[in-house]
Design a protein around this motif. Sequence first.
Motif, PDB file in Angstrom:
ATOM      1  N   PHE A 105       0.842  -1.193   0.000  1.00 51.56           N
ATOM      2  CA  PHE A 105       0.000   0.000   0.000  1.00 51.56           C
ATOM      3  C   PHE A 105       0.882   1.249   0.000  1.00 51.56           C
ATOM      4  CE2 PHE A 105      -2.956  -3.165   1.362  1.00 51.56           C
ATOM      5  CZ  PHE A 105      -4.237  -2.689   1.124  1.00 51.56           C
ATOM      6  N   GLU A 106       0.341   2.348  -0.508  1.00 55.01           N
ATOM      7  CA  GLU A 106       1.038   3.626  -0.499  1.00 55.01           C
ATOM      8  C   GLU A 106       0.237   4.623   0.331  1.00 55.01           C
ATOM      9  OE1 GLU A 106       1.531   4.878  -4.503  1.00 55.01           O
ATOM     10  OE2 GLU A 106       2.679   3.097  -5.111  1.00 55.01           O
ATOM     11  N   ALA A 107       0.929   5.337   1.218  1.00 55.78           N
ATOM     12  CA  ALA A 107       0.264   6.316   2.071  1.00 55.78           C
ATOM     13  C   ALA A 107       0.101   7.637   1.321  1.00 55.78           C
ATOM     14  CB  ALA A 107       1.054   6.536   3.347  1.00 55.78           C
ATOM     15  N   GLU A 108      -1.112   8.186   1.345  1.00 52.16           N
ATOM     16  CA  GLU A 108      -1.354   9.509   0.792  1.00 52.16           C
ATOM     17  C   GLU A 108      -1.391  10.528   1.931  1.00 52.16           C
ATOM     18  OE1 GLU A 108      -4.706   9.280  -1.883  1.00 52.16           O
ATOM     19  OE2 GLU A 108      -3.497   8.161  -3.334  1.00 52.16           O
ATOM     20  N   ASP A 109      -1.630  11.779   1.611  1.00 55.48           N
ATOM     21  CA  ASP A 109      -1.575  12.826   2.629  1.00 55.48           C
ATOM     22  C   ASP A 109      -2.632  12.600   3.716  1.00 55.48           C
ATOM     23  OD1 ASP A 109       0.446  14.072   1.258  1.00 55.48           O
ATOM     24  OD2 ASP A 109      -0.880  15.484   0.232  1.00 55.48           O
ATOM     25  N   PRO A 110      -2.246  12.701   4.982  1.00 50.29           N
ATOM     26  CA  PRO A 110      -3.231  12.558   6.056  1.00 50.29           C
ATOM     27  C   PRO A 110      -4.194  13.745   6.080  1.00 50.29           C
ATOM     28  CG  PRO A 110      -1.118  13.229   6.955  1.00 50.29           C
ATOM     29  CD  PRO A 110      -0.889  12.947   5.501  1.00 50.29           C
ATOM     30  N   GLU A 111      -5.380  13.495   6.594  1.00 50.79           N
ATOM     31  CA  GLU A 111      -6.387  14.532   6.776  1.00 50.79           C
ATOM     32  C   GLU A 111      -6.844  14.524   8.226  1.00 50.79           C
ATOM     33  OE1 GLU A 111      -8.550  14.831   2.462  1.00 50.79           O
ATOM     34  OE2 GLU A 111      -9.065  13.083   3.697  1.00 50.79           O
ATOM     35  N   THR A 112      -7.442  15.633   8.649  1.00 48.72           N
ATOM     36  CA  THR A 112      -7.933  15.754  10.015  1.00 48.72           C
ATOM     37  C   THR A 112      -9.408  15.418  10.064  1.00 48.72           C
ATOM     38  OG1 THR A 112      -6.318  17.497  10.479  1.00 48.72           O
ATOM     39  CG2 THR A 112      -8.169  17.296  11.989  1.00 48.72           C
ATOM     40  N   LEU A 113      -9.772  14.515  10.965  1.00 47.32           N
ATOM     41  CA  LEU A 113     -11.174  14.167  11.180  1.00 47.32           C
ATOM     42  C   LEU A 113     -11.790  15.168  12.146  1.00 47.32           C
ATOM     43  CD1 LEU A 113     -13.668  12.260  11.109  1.00 47.32           C
ATOM     44  CD2 LEU A 113     -12.566  10.981  12.992  1.00 47.32           C
ATOM     45  N   LEU A 114     -12.837  15.853  11.694  1.00 44.87           N
ATOM     46  CA  LEU A 114     -13.553  16.816  12.531  1.00 44.87           C
ATOM     47  C   LEU A 114     -15.037  16.482  12.539  1.00 44.87           C
ATOM     48  CD1 LEU A 114     -11.473  18.827  10.513  1.00 44.87           C
ATOM     49  CD2 LEU A 114     -11.852  20.186  12.571  1.00 44.87           C
ATOM     50  N   VAL A 115     -15.668  16.685  13.701  1.00 45.93           N
ATOM     51  CA  VAL A 115     -17.102  16.456  13.859  1.00 45.93           C
ATOM     52  C   VAL A 115     -17.682  17.613  14.665  1.00 45.93           C
ATOM     53  CG1 VAL A 115     -18.873  14.977  14.914  1.00 45.93           C
ATOM     54  CG2 VAL A 115     -16.975  13.941  13.673  1.00 45.93           C
ATOM     55  N   ALA A 241     -10.641  16.827   6.701  1.00 47.65           N
ATOM     56  CA  ALA A 241     -10.202  18.154   6.255  1.00 47.65           C
ATOM     57  C   ALA A 241      -8.722  18.190   5.912  1.00 47.65           C
ATOM     58  CB  ALA A 241     -10.493  19.192   7.340  1.00 47.65           C
ATOM     59  N   THR A 242      -8.406  18.961   4.886  1.00 48.34           N
ATOM     60  CA  THR A 242      -7.020  19.297   4.590  1.00 48.34           C
ATOM     61  C   THR A 242      -6.551  20.364   5.577  1.00 48.34           C
ATOM     62  OG1 THR A 242      -7.607  21.082   3.081  1.00 48.34           O
ATOM     63  CG2 THR A 242      -7.447  18.852   2.147  1.00 48.34           C
ATOM     64  N   GLU A 243      -5.269  20.620   5.575  1.00 44.41           N
ATOM     65  CA  GLU A 243      -4.742  21.667   6.457  1.00 44.41           C
ATOM     66  C   GLU A 243      -5.229  23.047   6.038  1.00 44.41           C
ATOM     67  OE1 GLU A 243      -2.829  21.811   9.489  1.00 44.41           O
ATOM     68  OE2 GLU A 243      -3.986  19.973   9.323  1.00 44.41           O
ATOM     69  N   GLN A 244      -5.662  23.197   4.815  1.00 46.37           N
ATOM     70  CA  GLN A 244      -6.187  24.482   4.370  1.00 46.37           C
ATOM     71  C   GLN A 244      -7.555  24.774   4.986  1.00 46.37           C
ATOM     72  OE1 GLN A 244      -6.306  24.866   0.114  1.00 46.37           O
ATOM     73  NE2 GLN A 244      -6.770  27.027   0.163  1.00 46.37           N
ATOM     74  N   SER A 245      -8.394  23.745   5.103  1.00 50.71           N
ATOM     75  CA  SER A 245      -9.750  23.962   5.611  1.00 50.71           C
ATOM     76  C   SER A 245      -9.887  23.700   7.105  1.00 50.71           C
ATOM     77  CB  SER A 245     -10.739  23.079   4.842  1.00 50.71           C
ATOM     78  OG  SER A 245     -10.379  21.717   4.912  1.00 50.71           O
ATOM     79  N   ARG A 246      -8.967  22.944   7.706  1.00 44.64           N
ATOM     80  CA  ARG A 246      -9.096  22.614   9.125  1.00 44.64           C
ATOM     81  C   ARG A 246      -9.262  23.833  10.031  1.00 44.64           C
ATOM     82  NH1 ARG A 246      -5.919  23.277  12.922  1.00 44.64           N
ATOM     83  NH2 ARG A 246      -4.121  23.615  11.565  1.00 44.64           N
ATOM     84  N   PRO A 247      -8.418  24.885   9.914  1.00 44.66           N
ATOM     85  CA  PRO A 247      -8.580  26.021  10.828  1.00 44.66           C
ATOM     86  C   PRO A 247      -9.933  26.726  10.671  1.00 44.66           C
ATOM     87  CG  PRO A 247      -6.528  26.208   9.561  1.00 44.66           C
ATOM     88  CD  PRO A 247      -7.280  25.055   9.014  1.00 44.66           C
ATOM     89  N   ILE A 248     -10.426  26.796   9.448  1.00 43.15           N
ATOM     90  CA  ILE A 248     -11.725  27.425   9.219  1.00 43.15           C
ATOM     91  C   ILE A 248     -12.808  26.643   9.939  1.00 43.15           C
ATOM     92  CG2 ILE A 248     -13.398  28.149   7.471  1.00 43.15           C
ATOM     93  CD1 ILE A 248     -11.076  28.219   5.454  1.00 43.15           C
ATOM     94  N   LEU A 249     -12.771  25.324   9.809  1.00 43.53           N
ATOM     95  CA  LEU A 249     -13.782  24.473  10.427  1.00 43.53           C
ATOM     96  C   LEU A 249     -13.710  24.550  11.954  1.00 43.53           C
ATOM     97  CD1 LEU A 249     -13.375  21.508   7.971  1.00 43.53           C
ATOM     98  CD2 LEU A 249     -15.452  22.875   8.224  1.00 43.53           C
ATOM     99  N   GLN A 250     -12.523  24.604  12.507  1.00 42.59           N
ATOM    100  CA  GLN A 250     -12.403  24.734  13.957  1.00 42.59           C
ATOM    101  C   GLN A 250     -12.996  26.058  14.446  1.00 42.59           C
ATOM    102  OE1 GLN A 250      -8.029  23.258  14.123  1.00 42.59           O
ATOM    103  NE2 GLN A 250      -8.883  22.779  16.134  1.00 42.59           N
ATOM    104  N   ARG A 251     -12.776  27.122  13.692  1.00 39.41           N
ATOM    105  CA  ARG A 251     -13.366  28.407  14.075  1.00 39.41           C
ATOM    106  C   ARG A 251     -14.889  28.367  14.000  1.00 39.41           C
ATOM    107  NH1 ARG A 251      -8.758  30.476  11.232  1.00 39.41           N
ATOM    108  NH2 ARG A 251      -9.970  30.798   9.320  1.00 39.41           N
ATOM    109  N   LEU A 252     -15.415  27.539  13.127  1.00 40.76           N
ATOM    110  CA  LEU A 252     -16.868  27.427  12.993  1.00 40.76           C
ATOM    111  C   LEU A 252     -17.490  26.545  14.071  1.00 40.76           C
ATOM    112  CD1 LEU A 252     -17.207  27.076   9.110  1.00 40.76           C
ATOM    113  CD2 LEU A 252     -17.801  29.064  10.504  1.00 40.76           C
ATOM    114  N   GLY A 253     -16.669  25.797  14.819  1.00 41.85           N
ATOM    115  CA  GLY A 253     -17.201  24.995  15.904  1.00 41.85           C
ATOM    116  C   GLY A 253     -16.965  23.500  15.806  1.00 41.85           C
ATOM    117  N   PHE A 254     -16.188  23.048  14.825  1.00 39.94           N
ATOM    118  CA  PHE A 254     -15.878  21.634  14.696  1.00 39.94           C
ATOM    119  C   PHE A 254     -14.796  21.228  15.698  1.00 39.94           C
ATOM    120  CE2 PHE A 254     -18.084  22.307  10.778  1.00 39.94           C
ATOM    121  CZ  PHE A 254     -18.544  21.060  10.359  1.00 39.94           C
TER     122      PHE A 254
END
Length: 269
Positions: A105-115, A241-254
């Motif tokens: 298997f090949e590892a791709e870029d990790p993402e952040t799980l937000l709920v 989420a990618t690192e580009q969207s993660r901070p936005i989502l955290q500010r929104l309450g995720f």
Amino acid sequence: MNEQPPQNQESLLAVFDREMREHARPDGPGVRVERTGDVVRQAGAAHDWNGVVWSSPDLDAVRADAAIAAQVAHCVERGYGEFEWKLYAHDRPADLGARLLAAGFEAEDPETLLVAPVADLPTEVVLPDGIRLRTVRDEADVELMALAHEQAFGADRTRLRHQVLARLKEDPDHFVGVLAMAGGEPVSSARMELYAGTGFAGLWGGGTVQEWRGRGVYRALVAFRARIAAERGFRYLQVDATEQSRPILQRLGFTVLGTTTPYVYRPTS
């Protein structure tokens, strides 16, 4: 769906693991979810997403290697061009990622799980001047959605086009596609999967072309979909989420629950 959603990280993660992974539902028409040995996987045609969504927390080294070998054999037998093992940071054994790599298997870029509980999210849609939102309703809209996705992410649009067309035709009640338009040009697109039988809806896509980034389009797409999820009685929104969207989502309450990494197997012949 009226009970109070859990708020702490551990409780949210337990609900997510149970409803969205161990008891996963197919993510579209023509695919099925299979419980086989120590894993739960989705299986469909070659153009569908095929892969492992859950593995037993009781996996030890021997059982993990056996499970990996079985999924490689399944991939080859079905003739898939690729097969994904969706690994979460808390999955066991701790070296499962290394074992997947050793198996090819090949590892791709990790993402952040937000709920986030839907009730805690803003649902007012605030748009920059010159932008309007509309839902995806027909084949012409699907083409615009795929074009925006390709321009935002630099990814081929073929699979997305096929999947969205299938959802609109065969299962429109559990899918929402959204376009952000600047005049006649698509500048952003996003989707939401409404997982029947769970309290979850999943946010996917959310890519914006370079010249429109940083103006609130992404936040508007989140609010637009959160409002629909609330209207339809879903309790949680989930995002990888990618690192580009993660901070936005955290500010929104995720809430960040961990990371997830795609491990992809591509047969060599």
